[in-house]
Scaffold this motif. Structure first.
Motif, PDB file in Angstrom:
ATOM      1  N   THR A 187       0.860  -1.177   0.000  1.00  0.00           N
ATOM      2  CA  THR A 187       0.000   0.000   0.000  1.00  0.00           C
ATOM      3  C   THR A 187       0.895   1.225   0.000  1.00  0.00           C
ATOM      4  O   THR A 187       2.111   1.118   0.091  1.00  0.00           O
ATOM      5  N   SER A 243       1.116   3.234   2.302  1.00  0.00           N
ATOM      6  CA  SER A 243       1.672   3.489   3.619  1.00  0.00           C
ATOM      7  C   SER A 243       2.860   2.579   3.919  1.00  0.00           C
ATOM      8  O   SER A 243       3.808   2.978   4.571  1.00  0.00           O
ATOM      9  N   PHE A 244       2.767   1.372   3.488  1.00  0.00           N
ATOM     10  CA  PHE A 244       3.877   0.461   3.753  1.00  0.00           C
ATOM     11  C   PHE A 244       3.833  -0.719   2.796  1.00  0.00           C
ATOM     12  O   PHE A 244       2.819  -0.956   2.139  1.00  0.00           O
ATOM     13  N   ILE A 270       4.719  -4.816   2.534  1.00  0.00           N
ATOM     14  CA  ILE A 270       5.087  -6.027   3.254  1.00  0.00           C
ATOM     15  C   ILE A 270       5.388  -7.100   2.227  1.00  0.00           C
ATOM     16  O   ILE A 270       4.475  -7.638   1.604  1.00  0.00           O
ATOM     17  N   VAL A 291       5.070  -9.658   9.766  1.00  0.00           N
ATOM     18  CA  VAL A 291       3.777 -10.086   9.240  1.00  0.00           C
ATOM     19  C   VAL A 291       3.837 -11.532   8.759  1.00  0.00           C
ATOM     20  O   VAL A 291       2.935 -12.332   9.026  1.00  0.00           O
ATOM     21  N   LEU A 323      -0.291  -8.948  17.231  1.00  0.00           N
ATOM     22  CA  LEU A 323      -0.795  -8.127  16.140  1.00  0.00           C
ATOM     23  C   LEU A 323      -0.683  -6.642  16.490  1.00  0.00           C
ATOM     24  O   LEU A 323      -0.253  -5.823  15.679  1.00  0.00           O
ATOM     25  N   LEU A 324      -1.053  -6.322  17.715  1.00  0.00           N
ATOM     26  CA  LEU A 324      -0.983  -4.915  18.115  1.00  0.00           C
ATOM     27  C   LEU A 324       0.458  -4.429  18.075  1.00  0.00           C
ATOM     28  O   LEU A 324       0.727  -3.290  17.667  1.00  0.00           O
ATOM     29  N   VAL A 352       2.706  -5.501  16.062  1.00  0.00           N
ATOM     30  CA  VAL A 352       3.034  -5.291  14.655  1.00  0.00           C
ATOM     31  C   VAL A 352       2.478  -3.953  14.178  1.00  0.00           C
ATOM     32  O   VAL A 352       3.152  -3.193  13.484  1.00  0.00           O
ATOM     33  N   PHE A 353       1.239  -3.674  14.588  1.00  0.00           N
ATOM     34  CA  PHE A 353       0.660  -2.386  14.193  1.00  0.00           C
ATOM     35  C   PHE A 353       1.511  -1.235  14.714  1.00  0.00           C
ATOM     36  O   PHE A 353       1.737  -0.242  14.045  1.00  0.00           O
ATOM     37  N   TRP A 354       1.914  -1.410  15.959  1.00  0.00           N
ATOM     38  CA  TRP A 354       2.702  -0.352  16.580  1.00  0.00           C
ATOM     39  C   TRP A 354       3.978  -0.109  15.774  1.00  0.00           C
ATOM     40  O   TRP A 354       4.358   1.016  15.474  1.00  0.00           O
ATOM     41  N   LEU A 394       4.531  -0.922  12.668  1.00  0.00           N
ATOM     42  CA  LEU A 394       4.201  -0.368  11.359  1.00  0.00           C
ATOM     43  C   LEU A 394       3.870   1.112  11.466  1.00  0.00           C
ATOM     44  O   LEU A 394       4.244   1.924  10.628  1.00  0.00           O
ATOM     45  N   TYR A 395       3.167   1.451  12.512  1.00  0.00           N
ATOM     46  CA  TYR A 395       2.729   2.827  12.695  1.00  0.00           C
ATOM     47  C   TYR A 395       3.935   3.734  12.889  1.00  0.00           C
ATOM     48  O   TYR A 395       4.037   4.807  12.297  1.00  0.00           O
ATOM     49  N   THR A 399      -4.547   3.339   5.166  1.00  0.00           N
ATOM     50  CA  THR A 399      -4.479   1.917   5.465  1.00  0.00           C
ATOM     51  C   THR A 399      -5.863   1.365   5.771  1.00  0.00           C
ATOM     52  O   THR A 399      -6.271   0.337   5.243  1.00  0.00           O
ATOM     53  N   GLU A 448      -8.021   1.273   2.653  1.00  0.00           N
ATOM     54  CA  GLU A 448      -7.639   0.199   1.738  1.00  0.00           C
ATOM     55  C   GLU A 448      -8.127  -1.144   2.259  1.00  0.00           C
ATOM     56  O   GLU A 448      -8.606  -1.992   1.506  1.00  0.00           O
ATOM     57  N   PHE A 480      -6.284  -6.987   8.607  1.00  0.00           N
ATOM     58  CA  PHE A 480      -4.982  -6.488   9.023  1.00  0.00           C
ATOM     59  C   PHE A 480      -4.877  -4.997   8.725  1.00  0.00           C
ATOM     60  O   PHE A 480      -4.521  -4.190   9.590  1.00  0.00           O
ATOM     61  N   ASN A 494      -4.998  -1.980  11.388  1.00  0.00           N
ATOM     62  CA  ASN A 494      -3.874  -1.064  11.322  1.00  0.00           C
ATOM     63  C   ASN A 494      -4.365   0.372  11.295  1.00  0.00           C
ATOM     64  O   ASN A 494      -3.880   1.232  12.037  1.00  0.00           O
ATOM     65  N   PHE A 540      -5.794   1.294  14.541  1.00  0.00           N
ATOM     66  CA  PHE A 540      -4.722   1.469  15.510  1.00  0.00           C
ATOM     67  C   PHE A 540      -4.124   2.864  15.389  1.00  0.00           C
ATOM     68  O   PHE A 540      -3.866   3.539  16.381  1.00  0.00           O
ATOM     69  N   GLN A 541      -3.931   3.275  14.165  1.00  0.00           N
ATOM     70  CA  GLN A 541      -3.380   4.615  13.970  1.00  0.00           C
ATOM     71  C   GLN A 541      -4.323   5.678  14.477  1.00  0.00           C
ATOM     72  O   GLN A 541      -3.907   6.739  14.918  1.00  0.00           O
ATOM     73  N   GLN A 545      -2.754  -8.336  -3.773  1.00  0.00           N
ATOM     74  CA  GLN A 545      -2.300  -7.084  -4.374  1.00  0.00           C
ATOM     75  C   GLN A 545      -3.213  -6.567  -5.494  1.00  0.00           C
ATOM     76  O   GLN A 545      -3.474  -5.374  -5.566  1.00  0.00           O
ATOM     77  N   ILE A 571      -5.908  -4.520  -4.075  1.00  0.00           N
ATOM     78  CA  ILE A 571      -5.419  -3.254  -3.517  1.00  0.00           C
ATOM     79  C   ILE A 571      -5.146  -2.272  -4.641  1.00  0.00           C
ATOM     80  O   ILE A 571      -5.520  -1.094  -4.577  1.00  0.00           O
ATOM     81  N   LYS A 607      -7.050   1.470  -5.445  1.00  0.00           N
ATOM     82  CA  LYS A 607      -6.175   2.539  -4.963  1.00  0.00           C
ATOM     83  C   LYS A 607      -6.699   3.909  -5.384  1.00  0.00           C
ATOM     84  O   LYS A 607      -6.652   4.870  -4.613  1.00  0.00           O
TER      85      LYS A 607
END
Lengths: 640, 111, 475, 167, 464
Positions: free
Chosen positions: A69, A71-72, A74, A138, A183-184, A186-188, A190-191, C313, C316, C385, C389, C392-393, C458, C461, C465
């Motif tokens: 994506t 943002s990142f 993987i 991941v 998972l959290l 990993v999010f951290w 990634l963030y 994120t 998406e 995921f 994510n 989380f952000q 992919q 995604i 996009k």
């Protein structure tokens, strides 16, 4: 060379597919050959890789972009380095032995279940390989959950039995609790860093605040708690004995439970930077080691004892990780893999011979019926108890020494646990192999040594248990003899720079080693002598014994504190909140309309007089409303 | 004569008509009360007509001012006559069927 | 032209189907139509530029018949196009009285769904929004379970209120556009005061929230899913709930950027509450359909929460999860339908040991369930995921709270597997046999989709996009 | 106070009194008779206002034709005081009060209306109410409504036939 | 003008046709022919072709809006007669007279669409009302019909009184019967006149009486009883064409007066709208008879049509025309079906879809249109109503309230659909349903759908 790495997981995956799809058409021999052969092939490739790494160092191979994506990114990438290649060897090596063993052990199953079994096993190994090979968190998580799934499938392999199913479910759910932590984390990562690839993460560690690191490591550790059965998430592991015995061996030795250790060892740099978490890890590990050991003291199921011993040994490994002895922990993983696999396979051999009798109180004197099993089992017991020069001695000693350096209290408690280990292992050994046979006549008649597919792995593992420790001979005995440490040094390089391993005075080390060995030996003698003459009695245990036998009532506690309230809450939601609350509210709107309808209907009285009356009144009101500028009120006040 | 007086008078008559409609049960009387209301309106219109006529004296509108209201009254009477014929016919029809002109009796249709 | 075809093919074939009396012919005809639609949809996916269509419709009102297939639209059209043939095949052996009408209504709802996903004009959108609803109402009421009439009626009125509120919102925005037009672009450029924006935002949101559904607007859903004929339930939960999510992304976030940022907190809290709430209720369900329904609420809650995090994120994740959830839930419904058709019960307490009797079903059900709990390498994992994510952000604690539902999902899903497949056979399952070939084929296709999209997400995604970037441009 | 004022108040009092009597008479026939008195009083007012045409029409159409029709119907039905049921007391009260309120509210408005304060209705004088003027207007400006009202009568006629005719 | 003259003449023709022929069907055909002539006449009027050149002395004002409405009303009547003509024949013996009265009503309707003063308004309303009193009571032996007729008459007369008082007060204040809108000059002073209490009070009373005519709460009470009691064919006529004409008059009247009325006007109107929607929708929920339900539903629809008054802009004017079309078509259609049924209760419709799929399908379309579901004309009708208010601004709350009531309306409309499609039962019809009738119904349904997709067909006709 690096492309070779793809083959490692590919073989088990192929095995899984072939066995899974062809389980009805293939013969049992074909199935077992494919199952074992694929792992063996992986093992061979792993060996090649291992030596490649040894000479050329690690490498990363990118297969394709898994998630890309803005943002990142993987990548689906594999990383082969010292740590992973070592684990590869353990997994595929022990894995192939267990496969071989299973070929005979599961012979009684119907062909399609036989195929299913091998398919699951292959998938299990595949998942574990993914976990270990992944070049970022991941991919590790994929394997991480994958092993959880496989353990679920294998624990509940005999799905007709609902108890087994519950055990399987419990394993999965408990793992999931840990997985959430992972998972959290990993999010951290990634963030904060925008990447989950190990190399980039460790390189960018300076961008993280100490709070971030502490949080990430704690969350990762929660993941490890689940996977590696630490307090408080350990209760699934003993229950996991519901699966076929080779599966237990696989879970306890080669796959699954070592994942937590691997992950923390992999992230050692982060942990070294997070002293609070390290302390947490150490204390949790130690507590688990002791706690599980106490439970193991009073267990009567041959597999349960082994299970708790695993929990306990894992505690030691975490202790090692917590005190910064990463090599020691990995070392213990390796040695533990040897002797624990051996113990389980030995136990399996016994169970196989006893027609699925698992209660050690009903065994005894098997020494004469099953010599190979007996000898190998004994060797394993010695190894786990930590008698030199068996493998367990070296690894456990390394951890305890490091613990002493960190905090002597850790050491003393740790030794206490080691003593208990010695006691319950030899209690187990004695009750099983020494003394008189306490089973039924019929069982006695059938007891026999296992076929070669089962004994050969036993022998190989016994050899490894005996000699496995020599890759990590302490500095004390010979300079630079700890070849494992040298091999793994690049992995722990960063940590080593930050926190140098403290070295004890040689005299002290000798004293500690000697003292603990003697104490353990005494404990073994005590256990053997106490249970040698054991007779089956009807009386039940009381007091502390009972508490121990009932595993400190932890399951009951969890039920009372978590499961039942959650169930009650769910019931409350389902029956009260949903029905009467929310839906009730929605429906009551409808009912209100219906009620309003019935009431408003009455306004339509059928009487013209009433109709006109309402019209007139409405007119009056309209006029009043319209001229609300007090004109009318003024007038009224004048009149009245 | 101040126009208010006429307004008060007509409103009074009109309200008496309304009260009659509200208080009587005999359909014919009710109808008569409606006629009373119409007559009140008629009187009011004529009074207004004369008021506007008075106001318009000396202006170009003098010739027509107030005329329309009286014509309107005429039309009201016309309509009233037509209404009466139909209304009484309906009442008679009702009476034929039920032998009553009581409006409270009309309650088959309700709710 | 492709977008028009996507709508026209099911619409016209659907109307024709009404007059086909022979059940077999109706089935084949509908299947043929669905397959053709799928083919057209595939060409749309692989076309390089965005397919669009524009025609005069109501010039006085400032509304044009404008269709536009951006990434998200194409993806959802593909989902719709893929789902229908699969559903038709899966229920091929089921007997519905008045077969012709049944398939006709199904095709009409397909046309409506396609229209919703393609509309680039608010009025056109509203039309299709309703057009998708009406056939479903009839499907549920005519071929549903015992309490179908009352239940679907509630569903209908509930959603109708929502869409009327949306209509009011559309009108309001319309009168504030510069050129008095319903065109999407005009809507995007509309400028409202903060107060207006937040008010109108809720008008829209409630409509979408009911459709999705979001706690506490969800109570119509389990009942309706339970009572509807399963083919319809598949359409509803597989595709129709995506209408709500789609609409939020297409019509809510870009038009009301400030309000949606402002109200995000409330909505995310609602969604997360709903996730946990629905998951807990799912644990206690004794009915496959209701369980899947509640699980769907939980999953949609996550998507809704992730949408409002306003980060790439999360969005998406929502995009690809829309597709994935559709695939998964259709699989689960097919299983539910098979079990109901075969054994005459959906109650867990009357099931058990099916794995012995129908191993193929067992395997496929397990795969679907694993996808349902977002196991890695299944399609849901990637979506969840990314969504987690994003969440989380936005706020760590929200992610933690939402994460609890991951655990609960495992609990109820495994419960379901255990109670259906494992244990010993009981009276109902004693005589059970393996599922029939057509269902096997469909489930295998779905399972393959699950795995393929889980391993290589992919393309999805990349496909969406453009939409993600467009939506977040205003922020 | 001139003769006109005296006449005005006399006629007004008569009209209101008779109107009330229409309400309170138990016997429908009496009601009709009292209503005729009201109409006469109103005609008196018309004359005061110099609306000669309307005064005459009022007498002929209302008092003459319409009320006779009423009387006729009442006689036909043989209604008398004894047979007429009465409304409940509270219904009557409610009717009276609401009607009273209506009156009060409107009267209060009129009292407040400043634009009426200095306006008078022109008595006696003025020739708008003369037949000649009205007739002219009726057949010039008002010919359309005049013709259209024929439709009204037609429909009333048809209606009366439809309703009244025995099948 | 053509419409007024022709309809009056045709009324007379119908009266005499009863003498010429006793064949009822023939009379119906004559009526249909008459309606076609009338329609043509009215359309020609819009193109400037007149039957007679008459100087109306600005008593009437023929603008496009009114003429177009005439066309709608006449066309609706035509459809009504075509569909339900056979049922008019069954009401009683005086078929020719019924048709004559219908033509007279149309004459009233035409006046109401073109009045330019309060006098013509009054006459128009009376010409429209008096024949209706009679049609309501046309079923002479039926006590319900009698009762409805008497109730209608008494209340109608009462409301006429109120209206006249209103007119008188307005006259008192302004000295004219003209419509407001332009600022009036006081004769004496030559200065612009300020709004007087009297005028506002008069307008209020006028408003009340117009509310009565269009059955807006709380002046709606006659509606359910009268619609229920009247012969169903005539209910259909009353509920559609007559009611629409009332609205046209209402809108034309107050369109000119809104600036005279202060801000309280909107408040009061909002109150009336909400009360109407509430009573219409909520009371309809519990009805057992579909006929009575439709009576309440017509009150509810009136609530929506009042939005045109509230919006008071061009959109509202266009909207009310479209609403008229949509509402009339749907109501005529559903009544046409209802009349054919033996049992008017909901249960009487059970299983109609099995027995008479065409009837069930067309009534479903009609009901969907009444409920305002997209793709039917009813949607755009409601759309325009809501849009006009949203456009007027500041009253979004009212729209939202209305929307909730619209949702309630779905409840009772769909009950009929449920009965027809989802319930088992023996729906019994009166005699055999002819093929022609079905075709007619299908055409009505087709029109509803057509206008539902292309409302411009109606609106463009308005603009030519």
């Amino acid at each position: 060379m690096s492309k070779l790495v793809y083959l490692v997981p590919l073989f088990p995956l192929l095995g899984f597919l072939i066995n899974g799809l062809g389980r009805k058409s293939l013969s049992k021999t074909a199935i077992s050959t494919i199952g074992t052969g694929t792992i063996l092939a992986s093992f061979v490739v792993s060996l090649v890789l291992f030596f490649d790494v040894k000479s050329n160092g690690g490498s990363v191979a990118v297969l394709f972009d898994f998630i890309n994506t803005d943002s990142f990114t993987i990548p689906f990438a594999f990383q082969v380095d010292q740590l992973s290649s070592l684990f590869l060897l353990i997994i595929t090596g022990i894995g192939s032995l267990i496969h071989l063993y299973s070929a005979a052990y599961m012979q009684e199953e119907e062909p399609q279940h036989y195929g299913r079994y091998f398919a699951y096993l292959n998938l299990f190994v595949f998942s574990m390989l993914l976990l270990v090979l992944g070049a970022n968190y991941v991919i590790m998580f994929i394997g991480w959950e994958g092993v959880g799934l496989c353990s679920y499938l294998l624990i509940g392999f005999w799905f007709k039995n609902n108890d087994y199913n519950y055990a399987a479910k419990k394993a999965f759910v408990m793992n999931r609790i840990g997985d959430l932590g992972f998972l959290l984390a990993v999010f951290w990562i990634l963030y904060k860093l925008g990447t989950a690839t190990y190399g980039d993460v460790f390189a960018g560690v300076s961008k993280l605040s100490s709070f971030d690191i502490t949080a990430i490591t704690t969350l990762l550790f929660i993941g490890a708690m689940g996977k590696s059965a630490q307090i408080p998430l350990y209760t699934w592991l003993p229950d996991a004995m519901a699966g076929p015995t080779p599966v237990s061996a696989l879970i306890h030795a080669a796959t699954m439970v070592t994942a937590g250790i691997y992950m923390i060892a992999r992230s050692n740099l982060l942990y070294t930077l997070a002293p609070y978490t390290q302390t947490l890890v150490a204390i949790t590990g130690l507590a688990t080691a002791i706690f599980a050991a106490t439970i193991a003291l009073k267990q009567n199921d041959i597999k349960k004892v082994l299970a708790y011993s695993t929990v306990s040994q894992l505690g030691y490994m975490f202790l090692g990780l917590g005190v910064g002895a990463y090599t020691g922990a990995v070392f213990h993983v390796m040695t533990h893999a040897f002797f624990k696999a051996l113990l389980f396979l030995g136990a399996g051999s016994v169970i196989h011979a006893m027609h699925h009798e698992q209660d050690i109180r009903k065994m005894g004197g098997l020494k004469k019926y099953m010599p190979i099993t007996h000898i190998t089992f004994l060797l394993a017991c010695l190894a786990i108890a930590g008698i030199p020069p068996f493998s367990g001695f070296f690894s456990k000693d390394e951890i305890l020494t490091a613990a002493f350096a960190k905090n002597p209290v850790y050491y003393y408690i740790g030794v206490g646990g080691a003593l208990m280990t010695a006691f319950y292992m030899f209690r187990l050994y004695t009750l099983t192999f020494l003394g008189n046979f306490r089973g039924t006549q019929e069982q006695e008649h059938h007891v026999h040594e296992s076929p070669w597919q089962m004994t050969v792995p036993l022998i190989i593992l016994a050899v490894l248990s005996v000699v496995g420790g020599f890759v990590g001979i302490p500095e004390l005995f010979a300079k630079d003899a700890h070849s494992l440490e040298h091999f793994l040094a690049p992995i722990f390089e960063g940590s080593a720079k930050l926190a140098a391993q403290p070295h004890l005075a040689p005299a002290q080390e000798y004293a500690m080693m000697g003292g603990s060995t003697i104490a353990i030996a005494l404990m073994i003698w005590f256990a053997v002598s106490r249970y040698r003459k054991y007779q089956l009695t009807e009386q039940t245990d009381t007091g502390l014994s009972k508490v121990l036998e009932q595993k400190w009532y932890v399951d009951e506690l969890y039920n009372a504190v978590f499961v039942n309230p959650l169930n009650a809450l769910a019931g409350f939601f389902k029956n009260i909140v949903e029905k009467s609350g929310i839906d009730g509210l929605v429906n009551s709107v409808g009912k209100l309309v219906g009620y309003g309808s019935r009431q408003l209907r009455l306004l339509q009285s059928g009487q013209v007089g009433n109709y006109i009356l309402i019209m007139v009144l409405a007119m009056v009101v309209f006029i009043l409303v319209w001229f609300n500028d007090s004109t009318i009120m003024h007038f009224f006040s004048k009149i009245f | 004569m101040p126009i208010q007086y006429y307004i008060y008078l007509c409103l009074t008559l009109f309200s008496i008509g309304i009260i009659g409609v509200l208080t009587r049960r005999n359909a014919i009387i009710v109808f008569m009360c409606v006629e009373l209301m119409l007559n009140a309106v008629n009187l009011l219109l004529v009074a207004f007509s004369k008021m506007h006529y008075g106001l318009a004296i000396g202006t170009p509108q003098e010739a027509t001012a107030g005329l329309d209201a009286q014509i309107f009254v005429f039309f009201i009477m016309v309509v009233a006559a037509a209404e009466v014929s139909v209304g009484l016919a309906i009442i008679v029809m009702m009476y034929r069927n039920t032998h009553s002109v009581d409006i409270n009796f009309l309650n088959r249709l309700k709710n | 032209m492709t977008p028009v075809l996507l709508i026209l093919i099911p619409l016209l074939t659907g109307l024709v189907t009404f007059f086909i009396k022979e059940p077999k012919a109706a089935k084949n005809w509908a299947l043929l139509s669905a397959v053709i639609t799928l083919a057209v949809a595939l060409t749309a996916i692989f076309s390089k530029e965005q397919p669009g269509f524009d025609a005069t419709w109501l010039p006085d009102l400032g509304s044009r018949f404008t269709l536009l297939a951006d990434g998200m639209g194409r993806m959802l059209c593909l989902l719709t196009a893929v789902s229908f043939p699969l559903i038709f095949v899966a229920v091929y052996k089921n007997d519905y009285k008045h077969t012709g009408s049944f398939y006709a209504l199904m095709l009409l709802s397909q046309a409506g769904l396609m229209g919703v996903f393609l509309a680039a004009d608010a009025l056109v959108f509203y039309f299709f929004w309703e057009l998708a609803l009406i056939p479903v109402y009839f499907l549920c009421s005519l071929w549903g379970g015992e309490k179908r009439i009352a239940v679907t009626f509630k569903f209908f009125i509930y959603t109708f209120i929502g869409s009327l509120l949306m209509l009011v919102g559309i009108l309001f925005v319309y009168f504030h556009t510069k050129d008095h037009s319903f065109a999407l672009q005009s809507f995007y450029q509309v400028v409202l005061s903060a107060k207006q924006e937040s008010f109108i935002f809720w008008l829209f949101f409630i409509a979408f929230a009911i459709k999705m559904p979001i706690f506490p607007f969800h109570t119509w859903q389990p009942d309706t899913y339970e009572q509807s004929p399963t083919a319809t339930t598949m359409v509803m939960s597989g595709i129709m709930v995506k209408m709500g999510i789609f609409a939020v992304i297409r019509w809510l976030l870009p038009i009301f950027p400030h309000a949606s940022a402002e109200c995000a907190n409330v909505i995310i809290i609602l969604s997360v509450t709903g996730m946990i709430y629905a998951s807990l209720i799912a644990i206690r369900q004794d009915d496959i359909k209701r369980l899947v329904a509640y699980s769907s609420i939980a999953h949609i809650g996550l998507m809704c929460a992730a949408m409002f995090t306003h980060n790439k994120t999360g969005l998406e994740g929502v995009m690809i999860q829309m597709f994935n959830h559709g695939v998964n839930v259709i699989g689960l419904w097919i299983v539910a339908d098979v079990i109901e058709q075969k054994l005459g019960t959906r109650k867990f307490s009357e099931l058990g040991g099916l794995a012995q009797k129908a191993p193929v079903l067992a395997i496929l059900l397990v795969v679907m369930c694993l996808a349902n709990i977002a196991l890695p390498l299944t399609n849901s994992f990637v979506g969840e995921f990314l969504m987690f994510n994003g969440l989380f952000q936005y706020n760590i604690w929200m992610a933690v709270a939402a994460g609890i539902s991951i655990i609960l999902a495992a609990v109820y899903t495994l419960n379901m597997i255990q109670k259906i497949l494992y244990g010993n056979t009981v009276a109902a399952t004693e005589q059970a046999t393996e599922i029939s070939g057509n269902v096997q084929v469909v489930l295998v296709i779905l399972a393959v989709l699950v795995i393929v999209l889980g391993v290589y997400p992919q393309p999805m995604i990349d496909l969406t996009k453009d939409t993600v970037n467009a939506v977040l441009m205003n922020h | 106070m001139g003769i006109i004022q005296i006449l005005f108040f006399l006629l007004s009092a008569l009209a209101i009194f008779s109107a009330i009597m229409v309400l309170v008479s138990r016997n429908p026939v009496h009601s009709v008779l009292w209503l005729i008195v009201v109409f006469f009083a109103i005609s008196g007012h018309y004359i005061l206002l110099n609306a000669q045409f309307l005064a005459i029409v009022n007498l002929i159409v209302y008092a003459g034709a319409i009320m006779v029709l009423f009387l006729f119907v009442i006689m036909l039905m043989n209604l008398n005081a004894e047979t007429e049921p009465q409304k409940h007391m509270w219904m009557k009260l409610a009717g009276a009060i609401s009607g009273g309120c209506f009156l009060l509210v409107l009267v209060s408005l009129v009292r407040q209306a400043s634009d009426l304060s200095d306006k008078n209705a022109l008595m006696k004088d003025g020739n708008v109410g003369l037949i000649k003027n009205l007739g002219k207007a009726l057949f010039s400006d008002y010919v359309v409504p005049f013709e259209i009202s024929s439709v009204l009568f037609l429909s009333a006629m048809v209606g009366a036939i439809v309703i009244g005719k025995k099948d | 003008m053509n419409a007024i003259i022709l309809s009056a003449l045709l009324g007379v023709v119908m009266m005499f046709s009863g003498i010429v022929t006793k064949n009822r069907t023939a009379i119906t055909y004559i009526a249909i022919a008459g309606l076609i002539v009338l329609l043509l006449g009215n359309v020609l009027n819009t193109y400037g072709v007149f039957v007679l050149h008459i100087d109306t002395h600005s008593m009437l004002n023929f603008e496009k809006f009114g003429l177009f409405f005439n066309s709608i009303a006449i066309a609706a009547t035509l459809i009504y007669v075509v569909l339900s003509g056979r049922d008019i024949e069954k009401v009683g013996v005086n078929v020719a007279e019924y048709y004559a009265l219908i033509f007279f009503v149309l004459c009233g309707v035409s006046i109401l669409s073109s009045f330019s003063g309060l006098l013509m308004l009054f006459l128009g309303i009376e010409i429209m009302s008096i024949p209706l009193y009679i049609l309501t009571g046309a079923d002479k032996r039926n006590l319900k019909s009698n009762e409805a007729s008497l109730k209608y008459f008494l209340m109608g007369a009462f409301s006429t009184g109120i209206m006249l008082m209103g007119i008188a007060l307005i006259y008192g204040a302004t000295g004219s019967f003209g419509l407001g809108g332009t600022v009036r000059i006081t004769a004496a002073t030559g200065l612009p006149m300020h709004t007087s209490f009297l005028e506002v009070a008069g307008l209020l009373l006028l408003f009340v009486s117009m509310c009565f005519k269009v059955s807006a709460a709380p002046f709606h009470f006659w509606t359910p009883d009268v619609y229920d009691g009247a012969p169903s064919v005539f209910t259909s006529f009353m509920a559609t064409i007559v009611k629409a004409a009332g609205f046209i008059a209402f809108v034309r009247l107050f369109d000119a007066h809104t600036e005279v009325l202060g801000p309280t006007w909107k408040l009061l109107l909002a109150f009336v709208i909400i009360a109407t929607l509430l009573i219409g929708n909520v009371t309809a929920v519990f009805q057992q008879s579909i006929k009575r339900m439709l009576a309440y539903s017509s009150i509810a629809q009136a609530g929506f049509m009042l939005f045109a008054l509230y919006g008071g802009n061009d959109l509202a004017k266009e909207g009310i025309l479209l609403y008229t079309v949509a509402y009339s078509l749907a109501t005529i259609g559903i009544f046409a079906v209802l009349i054919k049924m033996k049992d008017y209760t909901f249960d009487g419709f059970n299983g109609l879809a099995q027995k008479e799929p065409v009837l069930a399908f067309t009534s479903t379309i009609c009901l969907l249109s009444l409920a305002g579901i997209p793709l039917t004309a009813g949607f755009f009708a409601k759309y325009y109503m809501l849009a006009s208010v949203v456009d007027a601004g500041g009253s979004l709350w009212l729209v939202i309230v209305a929307v909730f009531f619209a949702a309630i309306s779905v409840y009772y409309y769909f009950r009929v659909i449920q009965a027809m499609y989802f319930k088992e039962g023996e729906a019994a019809t009166n005699g055999v349903i002819s093929q022609g009738f079905k075709t007619g119904l299908l055409i009505v349904a087709g029109l509803i759908l057509l206008f539902g997709v292309f409302p411009s067909l109606v609106l463009n006709a308005f603009y030519f």
